[in-house]
Design a protein around this motif. Structure first.
Motif, PDB file in Angstrom:
ATOM      1  N   ILE A 133       0.904  -1.339   0.032  1.00  0.00           N
ATOM      2  CA  ILE A 133       0.010   0.078  -0.063  1.00  0.00           C
ATOM      3  C   ILE A 133       0.884   1.189  -0.045  1.00  0.00           C
ATOM      4  O   ILE A 133       0.338   2.284  -0.041  1.00  0.00           O
ATOM      5  N   GLY A 134       2.133   1.197  -0.254  1.00  0.00           N
ATOM      6  CA  GLY A 134       2.949   2.163  -0.004  1.00  0.00           C
ATOM      7  C   GLY A 134       3.448   2.609   1.299  1.00  0.00           C
ATOM      8  O   GLY A 134       2.777   2.502   2.388  1.00  0.00           O
ATOM      9  N   ARG A 135       4.761   2.931   1.459  1.00  0.00           N
ATOM     10  CA  ARG A 135       5.436   3.171   2.737  1.00  0.00           C
ATOM     11  C   ARG A 135       4.820   4.240   3.608  1.00  0.00           C
ATOM     12  O   ARG A 135       4.572   4.169   4.614  1.00  0.00           O
ATOM     13  N   GLN A 136       4.387   5.453   3.082  1.00  0.00           N
ATOM     14  CA  GLN A 136       3.849   6.527   3.766  1.00  0.00           C
ATOM     15  C   GLN A 136       2.355   6.184   4.220  1.00  0.00           C
ATOM     16  O   GLN A 136       2.074   6.369   5.320  1.00  0.00           O
ATOM     17  N   GLU A 137       1.722   5.497   3.415  1.00  0.00           N
ATOM     18  CA  GLU A 137       0.393   5.099   3.957  1.00  0.00           C
ATOM     19  C   GLU A 137       0.383   3.830   4.931  1.00  0.00           C
ATOM     20  O   GLU A 137      -0.437   4.135   5.998  1.00  0.00           O
ATOM     21  N   ALA A 138       1.237   3.168   4.919  1.00  0.00           N
ATOM     22  CA  ALA A 138       1.596   2.024   5.751  1.00  0.00           C
ATOM     23  C   ALA A 138       1.987   2.533   7.153  1.00  0.00           C
ATOM     24  O   ALA A 138       1.786   2.249   8.298  1.00  0.00           O
ATOM     25  N   HIS A 139       2.999   3.767   7.189  1.00  0.00           N
ATOM     26  CA  HIS A 139       3.232   4.285   8.390  1.00  0.00           C
ATOM     27  C   HIS A 139       2.231   4.798   9.177  1.00  0.00           C
ATOM     28  O   HIS A 139       2.111   4.704  10.148  1.00  0.00           O
TER      29      HIS A 139
END
Length: 231
Positions: A133-139
């Protein structure tokens, strides 16, 4: 008293390189005396004019006790050097560890929910989820769960398992594996065991080196002849 001329002649002749080691070894083998063959050889090298003064006044006990003192002084010097090396190395290692671990100490002090070990490895969940889901969203997703767990709403693992943004991509088994701290130790355990093994070997080597310093009476009686008698 030894005449000045005789003393000067004896001092000039008292050099290992000027003595016949073969004669000395043969004399020791024949007499079993560790000192007299040396005196005899030194007397021969000094010459007839002053050779008679070689053993004047000094007894065998005087000479062997001097040998004892010389050996003890050498052992003491080596021991001090070894202790200085150990102290210096230990201090340097301590300083390095203190400097390198400062950031780690800071991380240990970061707040976490009591008993919630999962928060410690939350980054692993974020990285796995970020692949889909992408690193930023996962964060954002993982950070939200971490804050809710820290507030006492539920456990970190429970919040992740109830969040469809997580369970759509990660199974319960995936989460259990990712939240297991033992899976994130890497080579820490083998490296620690290897380091401990090297430390034990170093201690054994130090003990062996200390044991090699022979200060027994048998050795000290020939402090002056120890080099001469060696092959």
């Amino acid at each position: 008293m030894v005449p000045p001329d005789a003393a000067a002649a004896i001092a000039a002749a008292a050099r290992l390189e000027g003595l016949d080691k073969g004669r000395i070894r043969a004399g020791i083998a024949a007499t079993g005396h560790p000192l007299m063959p040396l005196i005899t050889e030194l007397t021969r090298v000094v010459g007839e004019d002053y050779g008679g003064w070689v053993h004047w006044g000094a007894t065998t006990q005087n000479i062997t006790q001097t040998g004892d003192a010389l050996l003890l002084r050498d052992a003491h010097r080596r021991l001090l050097a070894l202790l200085a090396l150990l102290a210096g190395s230990g201090g340097k290692i301590g300083r390095e560890l203190y400097s390198l671990m400062q950031t780690e100490y800071g991380e240990v002090l970061e707040p976490a929910a009591p008993g919630d070990v999962g928060l410690i490895v939350s980054e692993a969940v974020m990285l796995a989820l970020g692949k889909v889901i992408g690193r930023q969203e996962a964060h954002s997703v993982v950070s939200e769960a971490a804050h809710r767990a820290a507030a006492g709403e539920s456990t970190f693992a429970g919040l992740l398992e109830s969040d469809p943004r997580v369970t759509t991509y990660l199974t319960a088994g995936d989460l259990v594996a990712l939240l297991d701290p033992t899976r994130h130790l890497g080579l820490s355990a083998p490296l620690a065991r290897a380091g401990a093994g090297r430390a034990r070997a170093a201690v054994q080597d130090i003990g062996s080196d200390q044991g090699s310093w022979d200060v027994s009476p048998a050795a000290s009686t020939s402090a002056c002849t120890s080099v001469i008698s060696s092959p």
